[in-house]
Design an enzyme around this catalytic site. Structure first.
Site, PDB file in Angstrom:
ATOM      1  N   ASP A 339      -2.197  -3.223  -2.491  1.00  0.00           N
ATOM      2  CA  ASP A 339      -3.048  -4.066  -1.664  1.00  0.00           C
ATOM      3  C   ASP A 339      -2.297  -4.366  -0.366  1.00  0.00           C
ATOM      4  O   ASP A 339      -1.063  -4.292  -0.325  1.00  0.00           O
ATOM      5  CB  ASP A 339      -3.365  -5.359  -2.419  1.00  0.00           C
ATOM      6  CG  ASP A 339      -4.112  -6.347  -1.553  1.00  0.00           C
ATOM      7  OD1 ASP A 339      -5.148  -5.967  -0.990  1.00  0.00           O
ATOM      8  OD2 ASP A 339      -3.639  -7.498  -1.432  1.00  0.00           O
ATOM      9  N   ASP A 528      -1.874  -9.286  -5.413  1.00  0.00           N
ATOM     10  CA  ASP A 528      -1.544 -10.676  -5.720  1.00  0.00           C
ATOM     11  C   ASP A 528      -2.724 -11.626  -5.584  1.00  0.00           C
ATOM     12  O   ASP A 528      -2.559 -12.830  -5.731  1.00  0.00           O
ATOM     13  CB  ASP A 528      -0.404 -11.161  -4.818  1.00  0.00           C
ATOM     14  CG  ASP A 528      -0.861 -11.453  -3.389  1.00  0.00           C
ATOM     15  OD1 ASP A 528      -1.855 -10.838  -2.955  1.00  0.00           O
ATOM     16  OD2 ASP A 528      -0.234 -12.294  -2.721  1.00  0.00           O
ATOM     17  N   ASP A 532      -7.884  -8.609  -6.251  1.00  0.00           N
ATOM     18  CA  ASP A 532      -7.154  -7.496  -6.855  1.00  0.00           C
ATOM     19  C   ASP A 532      -7.276  -7.469  -8.379  1.00  0.00           C
ATOM     20  O   ASP A 532      -6.902  -6.471  -9.004  1.00  0.00           O
ATOM     21  CB  ASP A 532      -5.665  -7.585  -6.491  1.00  0.00           C
ATOM     22  CG  ASP A 532      -5.442  -7.583  -4.990  1.00  0.00           C
ATOM     23  OD1 ASP A 532      -6.157  -6.839  -4.297  1.00  0.00           O
ATOM     24  OD2 ASP A 532      -4.567  -8.322  -4.509  1.00  0.00           O
TER      25      ASP A 532
END
Length: 650
Positions: A339, A528, A532
């Protein structure tokens, strides 16, 4: 004693709190070794006395050796048999009894001694593997000073509750997670996160349990109870790893469990054959030797010792692996998807550009946006609210994950979101210019009209490019998955060294992309945030960066990093691959011992004493090999002591 080999149960609890922590005694004071030591001493003495020509006394000493060794496994085997469970201990019990009935007391005593010694060593190996994790609980102080209306008072750390104000003096460990409300100091978090550089903290900054305060007194408002904080959660997560076995552990179990009854049936058939051919004594003896030769004791411990050792070693460097399965799969990863926001970037976005529409002031634009973002947990929201402090929060706020947020501000319906959700209208040219500079464009709309753009930039982590280079050098592909627009995402990707950039991804898009990747190769997802979580759960291995990240992300992940140094990812991957190699070697050796010893025992090439010696020696070798996984990875040690890289110039 557990069931694995009449030894420790890998699912046993590591610790039930700080009070339950006990250090492992040195081997010469370990009472669990005493029966084996006594058995060995009597066995050697018995052989020596018999060699000196006193056979009666020699046999008596061998009986004592047999009883001392059998004490460690026979009672447990009988208790499990009473519950309808059979194990390796039952095979050894039957072999020892049979040897005695055939007059081979010395061989029975040797079997009892070596088997009890192997069990004791296995117990000690498991304790050693878990010891480092138990030690984490020692990072929580026994007591803590709390600020009360009547003055400061000292209470047990376990009694700390949310909203208590901790008074943490210089050099004192923080008892639980919290937020600094007064004072400025530096915190040493190396024992928990593996990051050696002290962290400067002041009012509003979060601190984690187990950190060591620097030179100034801090007042910290607790955000977690003394018994339920980030440090105790690490221990709990790793405890769970011991109860959830990996594919190789299940493979070993699938082989070992049916092997015990199969060995018993084979031994019975060998005895029957002896009666058929008219030589029952010879074949009964060989059946007993086969019982020992084919016992899957070594196979049963081949994986658990390695998994617990490796997971414990990783946890001391801030890599919390939740299960044996995750550890094993981690070693197979060929692609890592990352990410952007909060993972590759520093998660400290700031407003770098504000472009209001005609008729709207800069302050109005920021105030409207900050009002609806005031309750959002998205990283970009923090940047916007920081740019307009003191703004009254909006009402009737609704967040649309992956798109934006809507709320009521002073009678207006205000929407704040990305360019995919809200049309930039006449400001499209400005939006493209901002995006080309690597700036995330936030569109603000009131009552259906675009009133301006806010540009937010989250700088790349200084070690991100090095991490990507390290992964590529290991033959691992990297992919960026982000909800940001394509232009901004590609700019960040170029800076990090990632060529495969997939932008404008909604949470479902990320999960679908990971699902496609997993179908062709083992893929890890690193993130995080709440967005996600679906991708983390879909990946072969989900990795949550930072235990202070989104609870949904940490819960969905298989591995959680307590620190934020991205270079831990390639180093932890190398650690997992090494552990996988050790596990594979252990399983191969355990199976090879059974395959080789079985025919040697069946055809009388090796007697009971020889088979016992070879079998138990192999078990000790497997235990020692598994403990190699507990060795502190050199690269991770380097990261724990190396200075952090300087931020890259942009």
């Amino acid at each position: 004693m557990g069931d694995a080999c009449c030894g420790p149960d890998p699912s046993s609890t590591l610790a039930n709190g700080h009070d339950g922590f006990h250090a492992r005694a040195p081997w010469w004071r370990d009472v669990s070794l005493f029966p084996s030591v006594i058995s060995g001493a009597f066995l050697v003495a018995g052989y020596c006395v018999a060699w000196l020509g006193v056979p009666f006394l020699g046999v008596a000493l061998q009986w004592l050796a047999l009883l001392a060794g059998a004490y460690t496994f026979v009672p447990g085997a009988l208790r499990r048999l009473a519950r309808g469970r059979i194990g390796v201990g039952l095979l050894m019990t039957m072999a020892a009894i049979g040897a005695v009935l055939l007059g081979h007391v010395a061989e029975a005593a040797a079997l009892a001694f070596l088997f009890s010694l192997a069990e004791a060593l296995e117990d000690r190996a498991m304790d050693r593997a878990k010891e480092g994790l138990r030690a984490l609980l020692a990072l929580i102080p026994d007591s803590v000073r709390i600020s009360r209306a009547s003055g400061d008072t000292e209470i047990p750390a376990a009694d700390v509750r949310v909203l208590d104000v901790l008074v943490v003096g210089a050099g004192v460990r923080v008892a639980t997670d919290g937020v600094v409300i007064a004072g400025r100091s530096s915190l040493d978090t190396s024992a928990v996160t593996g990051e050696s550089i002290p962290v400067e903290v002041g009012p509003g900054d979060h601190v984690i349990a187990g950190s060591v305060n620097g030179s100034a007194t801090l007042r910290i408002e607790a955000t977690a109870d003394g018994r339920d904080n980030s440090l105790t959660q690490i221990v709990t997560l790793v405890e769970q790893a011991h109860t959830r076995k990996g594919e190789r552990a299940r493979l070993a179990d699938r082989i070992a469990r049916p092997l015990v009854p199969l060995v018993l049936i084979t031994a019975a058939l060998i005895v029957m054959f002896g009666f058929i051919v008219g030589d029952p004594g010879l074949w009964i003896e060989r059946a007993l030797v086969v019982l020992v030769a084919a016992s899957p004791c070594a196979l049963a411990i081949a994986v658990p010792v390695t998994v617990i050792s490796a997971i414990g070693a990783a946890s001391r460097f801030g890599v919390v692996i939740k299960s044996g399965e995750a550890f094993e799969q981690f070693g197979t990863i060929r692609t890592v998807a990352l990410d952007k926001t909060g993972t590759l970037t520093q998660n400290k976005p700031t407003v770098v550009d504000v472009h209001p529409a005609p008729g709207v002031t800069r302050d109005e634009l920021l105030e409207w946006a900050a009002a609806v973002e005031a309750t959002s947990s998205h990283p970009l929201a923090a940047a916007i609210t920081l740019a307009a402090p003191g703004t009254t929060p909006a009402v009737h706020v609704v967040e649309d994950a992956g798109h934006g947020i809507t709320g009521q501000v002073g009678g207006r319906t205000v929407r704040v979101g990305n360019v995919r959700w809200l049309d930039t209208g006449n400001l499209a040219g400005y939006a493209e210019t901002m995006a080309a500079q690597g700036v995330t464009v936030v569109v603000v709309e009131t009552d259906g009209q675009v009133v301006g753009l806010i540009g937010v930039r989250d700088e790349l982590r200084p070690e991100a490019a090095e991490m990507v280079s390290m992964l590529h050098s290991q033959g691992i592909e990297t992919i960026m998955l982000t909800g940001d627009n394509a232009i901004t995402a590609r700019a960040i990707g170029r800076e990090a060294g990632i060529t495969d950039v997939r932008a404008e991804q909604l949470p479902k898009d990320k999960a679908d992309a990971i699902s496609t990747l997993v179908a062709s190769r083992a893929t890890a997802m690193v993130g995080d945030g709440i967005n996600d979580a679906p991708a983390l759960a879909t990946a072969t291995v989900g990795i949550a960066m930072g235990m202070q990240g989104s609870a949904a992300a940490v819960e969905s992940a298989d591995i959680a990093f307590t620190g934020h140094d991205l270079r831990l990812i390639p180093q932890a991957l190398a650690h997992a691959r090494r552990g996988k190699r050790i596990m594979t070697a252990n399983i191969v050796l355990a199976l090879a011992i059974i395959i080789v010893l079985f025919p040697l025992a069946l055809f009388g090439v090796l007697g009971l004493a020889g088979v016992v010696l070879v079998h138990e020696a192999a078990e000790v070798i497997i235990i020692l090999n598994g403990l190699r996984a507990a060795r502190q990875p050199a690269a991770l040690r380097h990261l724990a002591t190396a200075p952090q890289p300087e931020p890259a110039l942009t």
